[in-house]
Design a protein around this motif. Structure first.
Motif, short mmCIF file in Angstrom:
data_model
loop_
_atom_site.label_atom_id
_atom_site.label_comp_id
_atom_site.label_asym_id
_atom_site.label_seq_id
_atom_site.Cartn_x
_atom_site.Cartn_y
_atom_site.Cartn_z
N LEU B 82 0.89 -1.17 0.00
CA LEU B 82 0.00 0.00 0.00
C LEU B 82 0.92 1.21 0.00
O LEU B 82 1.64 1.44 0.96
CB LEU B 82 -0.90 0.01 1.24
N THR B 83 0.94 1.95 -1.11
CA THR B 83 1.85 3.09 -1.20
C THR B 83 1.09 4.35 -1.58
O THR B 83 -0.05 4.29 -2.04
CB THR B 83 2.95 2.84 -2.24
N ALA B 84 1.76 5.48 -1.37
CA ALA B 84 1.16 6.77 -1.71
C ALA B 84 2.00 7.44 -2.78
O ALA B 84 3.21 7.24 -2.86
CB ALA B 84 1.10 7.66 -0.47
N ARG B 85 1.33 8.19 -3.65
CA ARG B 85 2.02 9.00 -4.65
C ARG B 85 1.63 10.45 -4.45
O ARG B 85 0.58 10.74 -3.90
CB ARG B 85 1.64 8.56 -6.07
N GLY B 86 2.47 11.33 -4.94
CA GLY B 86 2.15 12.74 -4.81
C GLY B 86 3.32 13.56 -5.26
O GLY B 86 4.24 13.05 -5.91
N THR B 92 -1.36 12.70 -3.22
CA THR B 92 -2.55 12.79 -4.07
C THR B 92 -3.20 11.44 -4.34
O THR B 92 -4.37 11.39 -4.65
CB THR B 92 -2.17 13.42 -5.42
N GLN B 93 -2.43 10.35 -4.24
CA GLN B 93 -2.95 9.07 -4.70
C GLN B 93 -2.53 7.94 -3.77
O GLN B 93 -1.38 7.91 -3.30
CB GLN B 93 -2.38 8.82 -6.10
N GLY B 94 -3.43 7.02 -3.53
CA GLY B 94 -3.10 5.80 -2.80
C GLY B 94 -3.16 4.63 -3.74
O GLY B 94 -4.11 4.49 -4.51
N ILE B 95 -2.11 3.80 -3.72
CA ILE B 95 -2.03 2.68 -4.65
C ILE B 95 -1.97 1.37 -3.88
O ILE B 95 -1.16 1.22 -2.95
CB ILE B 95 -0.76 2.77 -5.53
N THR B 96 -2.83 0.43 -4.25
CA THR B 96 -2.77 -0.92 -3.71
C THR B 96 -2.17 -1.82 -4.78
O THR B 96 -2.68 -1.86 -5.90
CB THR B 96 -4.18 -1.42 -3.34
N GLN B 97 -1.09 -2.49 -4.43
CA GLN B 97 -0.43 -3.38 -5.39
C GLN B 97 -0.53 -4.81 -4.90
O GLN B 97 -0.21 -5.12 -3.75
CB GLN B 97 1.04 -2.97 -5.55
N ILE B 98 -1.05 -5.69 -5.76
CA ILE B 98 -1.08 -7.13 -5.46
C ILE B 98 -0.39 -7.82 -6.62
O ILE B 98 -0.90 -7.81 -7.74
CB ILE B 98 -2.52 -7.65 -5.33
N GLY B 99 0.79 -8.40 -6.35
CA GLY B 99 1.56 -9.03 -7.43
C GLY B 99 1.78 -8.03 -8.56
O GLY B 99 2.20 -6.90 -8.33
N PRO B 100 1.45 -8.42 -9.78
CA PRO B 100 1.69 -7.51 -10.92
C PRO B 100 0.60 -6.45 -11.10
O PRO B 100 0.72 -5.60 -11.97
CB PRO B 100 1.71 -8.46 -12.12
N TRP B 101 -0.45 -6.51 -10.29
CA TRP B 101 -1.57 -5.58 -10.51
C TRP B 101 -1.55 -4.42 -9.52
O TRP B 101 -1.23 -4.59 -8.35
CB TRP B 101 -2.90 -6.32 -10.37
N SER B 102 -1.93 -3.25 -9.99
CA SER B 102 -2.03 -2.07 -9.13
C SER B 102 -3.41 -1.43 -9.28
O SER B 102 -3.96 -1.41 -10.38
CB SER B 102 -0.97 -1.04 -9.51
N PHE B 103 -3.94 -0.97 -8.17
CA PHE B 103 -5.26 -0.33 -8.19
C PHE B 103 -5.17 1.02 -7.50
O PHE B 103 -4.43 1.18 -6.54
CB PHE B 103 -6.28 -1.19 -7.44
N THR B 105 -6.58 3.24 -4.96
CA THR B 105 -7.45 3.11 -3.79
C THR B 105 -7.36 4.36 -2.92
O THR B 105 -7.41 4.28 -1.70
CB THR B 105 -7.07 1.85 -2.98
N THR B 106 -7.20 5.51 -3.59
CA THR B 106 -7.07 6.78 -2.88
C THR B 106 -8.23 6.97 -1.90
O THR B 106 -9.37 6.70 -2.24
CB THR B 106 -7.07 7.94 -3.89
N GLY B 107 -7.90 7.40 -0.71
CA GLY B 107 -8.93 7.69 0.30
C GLY B 107 -9.12 6.56 1.28
O GLY B 107 -9.58 6.77 2.40
#
Lengths: 257, 296
Positions: B82-86, B92-103, B105-107
């Motif tokens: 679970l990482t944040a970008r900005g 600005t953005q929350g990212i959920t990564q599972i294996g090769p996939w990223s979603f 999930t901001t908020g």
């Protein structure tokens, strides 16, 4: 209808959850809760010691398991003039003082430390945050050093005072990193004053020239930039009274879990 | 007639509501003593303990919101994170990564609001104990309630095996497994056992309860202990059997969400199969069975 029922249930669950949740944060600031949780720490320590005792060794790994880059955490450079001066001379004048409740005070130069029979161990470093890194540490076992100093009968804890200042405080007294182990953990065969990581001179970000390795403990127990070792009966009168920099910020003194 | 039934006796409760709420049926029925006191006490204790364990566990996870396989952390290749970008000034953005996939999930995951401001945070503050980022206190809650979890679990398991409750009612038999396909169909149609058949757990229930109690329970405790460096020194078999400390941490996390998944399904089934009858049976022990009490 099912919708209403679902919403009712969701509301009930959410409010029960919110109530418990709301209770836990203020509870964490109540003195009796903090001391009750502290008693649990004693129970955990006693139980773990029952199984691990004095001699159980932390698992050791092989060369192929060594992490390509060993993650550095906490202070990466003490950034004091004094430390910079030592670093400029490759820590040639760095000394480790051993004092407190001992029969003979010691002052070990780096050359003397390196001349002692070393121990090399490839171990897993576990950070309290949850990550792990495997590295090869070489250093002087602490047990013979303490034996040479001769702990007095009343000595129970070994304090490690470090050269890295930790942030700033309003009073102007900047706390320096410090840590402590009890004699059982301090004299464990894998507890060493390490001066090499992966066969190289210990880098600054990993605590040059000397860091403590206590392989059955979490990372914050393994003080970097060690300058002074002091044997004491208790540490309630030292700094925040909890036995270490992070302990004074609320982390448990027992770092075995 | 049950207490609630009496209270609303002036108003005839429609059949569908009676069924939905799990009130006593209008036809013949009788109370059956379903849950012994120890089972009821350990059940509710367990509910509270697991609640604190899950939320304090998420607090601990937030200190390093990434999972790995093996003994150590391969920081560039987590299996879950679970990482944040900005930018320099804001998240600005929350990212959920599972294996090769990223979603995105901001908020909720990766980045969520703390005091009204978006911040980098694995799980949001409403899902952690304590609410604010506070690893030291999260650990203390977690390790204190871990003792309670083990103690409560041992009391239940001791009782269940000693009285043969486990062997009789929980561990599925071969015959149970034979009924499984039919029961899955029945459950999907919301056809729940009635009368005498409702006195026993069906195969799906047995599987779910036995799995959670006798598989997930020990697994979550053992993987938890594997994360302790002192326990790994005492029992080197622990990191060996779970393929390393970081794999153990990942399994521990999966177990936690296994418990959460069980809880959600458990709540749905409690509601669908007669809410009040189920809840009452876990409070007073009495469960109402439709039909006439069998003779003898």
């Amino acid at each position: 209808m099912a919708e209403t029922r679902r919403n009712l249930l969701k509301g009930m669950l959410a409010s029960a959850g919110a109530l418990m949740l709301a209770a836990c944060t203020p509870l964490s600031e109540q003195q009796w809760v903090v001391s009750a949780l502290g008693e649990v720490e004693n129970l955990t320590r006693r139980m773990q010691r029952l199984f691990a005792g004095h001699h159980a060794l932390a698992p050791e790994f092989s060369k192929k398991d060594i992490a390509p880059v060993f993650r550095a955490n906490g202070t990466l450079n003490p950034q004091t003039d004094e430390y910079a001066a030592h670093a400029a001379k490759d820590f040639a004048d760095w000394r480790i003082e051993v004092g407190g409740l001992v029969e003979r005070k010691l002052s070990l130069s780096m050359a003397e430390l390196r001349a002692m029979p070393p121990r090399t161990q490839i171990t897993r470093h576990d950070c309290v945050e949850g990550w792990s890194c495997i590295g090869e540490w070489t250093g002087a076992p602490l047990a013979p050093i303490l034996a040479a100093a001769g702990p007095k009968p009343e000595a129970r804890y070994v304090m490690f005072y470090c050269a890295d200042p930790m942030g700033s405080s309003l009073s102007g007294d900047v706390p320096y990193y410090y840590e402590s182990l009890d004699l059982l953990e301090a004299t464990h065969p894998q507890t060493i004053l390490a001066y090499q990581l992966n066969g190289q001179v210990l880098p600054v970000e990993h605590g040059a020239p000397v860091r403590l390795r206590a392989e059955r403990q979490l990372g914050y127990k393994m003080a970097k930039y060690v300058q002074r070792i002091e044997l004491v009966e208790h540490f309630s009168n030292i700094n925040g009274g909890k036995g270490g920099y992070w302990e004074d910020q609320g982390y448990t003194w027992y770092g075995g879990i | 007639m049950s207490a609630v039934g009496r209270a609303v006796s002036g108003w005839r409760v429609p059949g569908w509501l009676r069924k939905a709420l799990g009130l006593a049926p209008e036809g013949p029925h009788y109370a059956f003593y379903r849950h012994k006191l120890i089972v009821r006490l350990t059940h509710w204790a367990n509910a509270c303990i697991l609640f604190v364990m899950l939320l304090s566990g998420l607090q601990i996870f937030n200190a390093h919101p990434a999972l790995y396989l093996g003994a150590q952390s391969d920081f560039d290749h987590p299996v879950f994170s679970l990482t944040a970008r900005g930018n320099d000034t804001e998240v600005t953005q929350g990212i959920t990564q599972i294996g090769p996939w990223s979603f995105d999930t901001t908020g909720v995951l990766g980045a969520s609001k703390v005091d009204g401001v978006m911040a980098a945070r694995g799980f949001p503050d409403w899902a952690t104990i304590p609410g604010p980022q506070w690893l030291a206190m999260g650990r203390q809650w977690h390790f204190a309630f871990a003792w309670l979890l083990v103690l409560n679990g041992l009391i239940f398991a001791g009782f269940a095996f000693y009285t043969r409750h486990a062997q009789r009612d929980l561990i599925p038999t071969k015959a149970d497994l034979k009924h499984l396909p039919r029961e899955i169909v029945d459950h999907a149609k919301l056809n729940f056992p009635k009368g005498e058949a409702a006195k026993r757990y069906n195969a799906l229930q047995k599987l779910a309860y036995a799995f959670v109690i006798f598989v997930l329970g020990p697994l979550v405790v053992l993987t938890g202990l594997t994360m302790s460096p002192t326990m790994d020194a005492a029992f080197p078999i622990l990191p060996w059997m779970f393929f390393g400390r970081q794999t153990a941490r990942t399994i521990h996390f999966l177990c936690a969400f296994g418990f959460l998944g069980f809880f959600i399904v458990h709540m749905i089934m409690v509601v669908l199969s007669g809410t009040w009858n189920n809840v009452r049976s876990m409070i007073t022990g009495r469960y109402v069975i439709e039909g006439k009490r069998p003779n003898g």
